[in-house]
Design a protein around this motif. Sequence first.
Motif, short mmCIF file in Angstrom:
data_model
loop_
_atom_site.label_atom_id
_atom_site.label_comp_id
_atom_site.label_asym_id
_atom_site.label_seq_id
_atom_site.Cartn_x
_atom_site.Cartn_y
_atom_site.Cartn_z
N ASN A 1 7.79 25.69 -13.02
CA ASN A 1 9.19 26.23 -13.19
C ASN A 1 9.30 26.65 -13.96
OD1 ASN A 1 9.14 27.37 -10.37
ND2 ASN A 1 10.22 25.42 -10.04
N PRO A 2 8.54 26.99 -15.19
CA PRO A 2 8.74 26.56 -16.87
C PRO A 2 10.44 27.45 -17.12
CG PRO A 2 8.04 28.61 -16.56
CD PRO A 2 7.57 28.62 -15.75
N SER A 3 11.46 26.20 -17.82
CA SER A 3 12.56 26.85 -18.82
C SER A 3 12.16 28.26 -19.22
CB SER A 3 12.84 25.84 -19.24
OG SER A 3 14.10 25.54 -20.29
N MET A 4 14.11 29.06 -18.63
CA MET A 4 14.08 30.14 -19.00
C MET A 4 14.72 30.57 -19.98
SD MET A 4 16.23 31.24 -15.63
CE MET A 4 16.52 32.76 -16.08
N LYS B 1 6.89 16.29 -8.36
CA LYS B 1 8.15 16.11 -8.85
C LYS B 1 7.61 16.62 -10.77
CE LYS B 1 11.70 15.71 -6.72
NZ LYS B 1 12.30 16.34 -5.69
N THR B 2 6.49 16.20 -10.98
CA THR B 2 5.88 17.08 -12.13
C THR B 2 5.86 17.95 -12.49
OG1 THR B 2 5.67 14.28 -12.83
CG2 THR B 2 4.52 16.32 -14.58
N ASN B 3 5.20 18.24 -11.35
CA ASN B 3 4.29 19.94 -11.05
C ASN B 3 5.20 20.53 -11.14
OD1 ASN B 3 1.48 18.76 -11.34
ND2 ASN B 3 1.41 18.33 -9.29
N ASP B 4 6.64 20.64 -9.86
CA ASP B 4 7.31 21.10 -10.42
C ASP B 4 8.38 21.37 -10.96
OD1 ASP B 4 7.12 21.24 -7.35
OD2 ASP B 4 8.67 19.94 -6.70
N ASP C 1 0.53 -1.29 0.11
CA ASP C 1 0.18 -0.04 0.47
C ASP C 1 0.70 0.85 -0.14
OD1 ASP C 1 -2.17 1.11 -0.08
OD2 ASP C 1 -2.80 1.38 2.15
N GLU C 2 1.85 1.70 -0.97
CA GLU C 2 2.28 2.41 -1.11
C GLU C 2 2.95 3.16 -2.50
OE1 GLU C 2 4.15 4.03 1.04
OE2 GLU C 2 4.22 2.18 2.80
N MET C 3 1.52 2.46 -3.43
CA MET C 3 1.57 2.93 -4.58
C MET C 3 1.57 4.55 -4.61
SD MET C 3 2.59 1.40 -7.72
CE MET C 3 1.82 0.08 -7.49
N LYS C 4 0.83 4.58 -3.15
CA LYS C 4 0.21 6.20 -3.93
C LYS C 4 0.97 7.31 -3.49
CE LYS C 4 -3.77 9.31 -2.00
NZ LYS C 4 -4.84 8.86 -1.08
N SER C 5 1.67 7.16 -2.33
CA SER C 5 3.04 7.93 -2.06
C SER C 5 3.75 7.29 -3.13
CB SER C 5 3.73 7.12 -0.64
OG SER C 5 3.48 6.99 0.29
N LEU C 6 4.17 6.63 -3.90
CA LEU C 6 5.27 6.76 -5.05
C LEU C 6 4.54 7.74 -5.82
CD1 LEU C 6 7.84 6.12 -6.65
CD2 LEU C 6 6.78 4.42 -7.40
N ASN C 7 3.88 7.76 -6.65
CA ASN C 7 2.60 8.38 -7.56
C ASN C 7 2.91 9.98 -6.41
OD1 ASN C 7 1.23 8.52 -9.77
ND2 ASN C 7 -0.38 8.94 -8.47
N GLN C 8 2.30 10.10 -5.37
CA GLN C 8 2.33 11.44 -5.02
C GLN C 8 3.94 12.41 -5.20
OE1 GLN C 8 0.59 10.97 -1.14
NE2 GLN C 8 -1.36 11.66 -1.55
N PHE C 9 5.04 11.68 -5.48
CA PHE C 9 6.37 12.13 -4.87
C PHE C 9 6.19 12.30 -6.72
CE2 PHE C 9 10.16 11.10 -6.32
CZ PHE C 9 11.47 12.26 -6.20
N VAL C 10 6.01 11.84 -7.75
CA VAL C 10 6.60 11.56 -8.92
C VAL C 10 5.48 12.76 -9.37
CG1 VAL C 10 5.70 10.98 -11.40
CG2 VAL C 10 6.91 9.07 -8.93
N MET C 11 3.99 12.66 -9.09
CA MET C 11 3.11 14.15 -9.36
C MET C 11 3.52 15.41 -9.13
SD MET C 11 1.43 12.98 -11.71
CE MET C 11 0.45 13.72 -12.31
#
Length: 102
Positions: A98-101, A91-94, A79-89
């Motif tokens: 922060n669009p590239s310069m 990072k994706t949102n980050d 039951d740790e799939m959600k934790s990994l998915n939240q971490f990845v999401m």
Amino acid sequence: MSKFTIFVYYNLHFMLDFITIKEVKTNIGQWCRQMRKAQNLSKQELAEELDLSRFTIAKLENGENPTLDTLLKVLQYFDEMKSLNQFVMGKTNDLTDNPSMY
């Protein structure tokens, strides 16, 4: 390798907070072993629950090149799939926040 070289390597390693793929695989294996034992499961029992071989579980716990599929099955079982998915999401949102310069 000289004692000095080893000393410098380990000091730089800890000063730079450097982590290797091998260390991550070892940590994942230790985590899996702890979770399995906390639920009083043998390697064989966990393997059967995940439709894997006991050898695959042993390799994972020893930090020996688990496949992504194996890792995801173990994460889901404990039951740790959600934790990994939240971490990845997160990072994706980050990255999208922060669009590239360039």
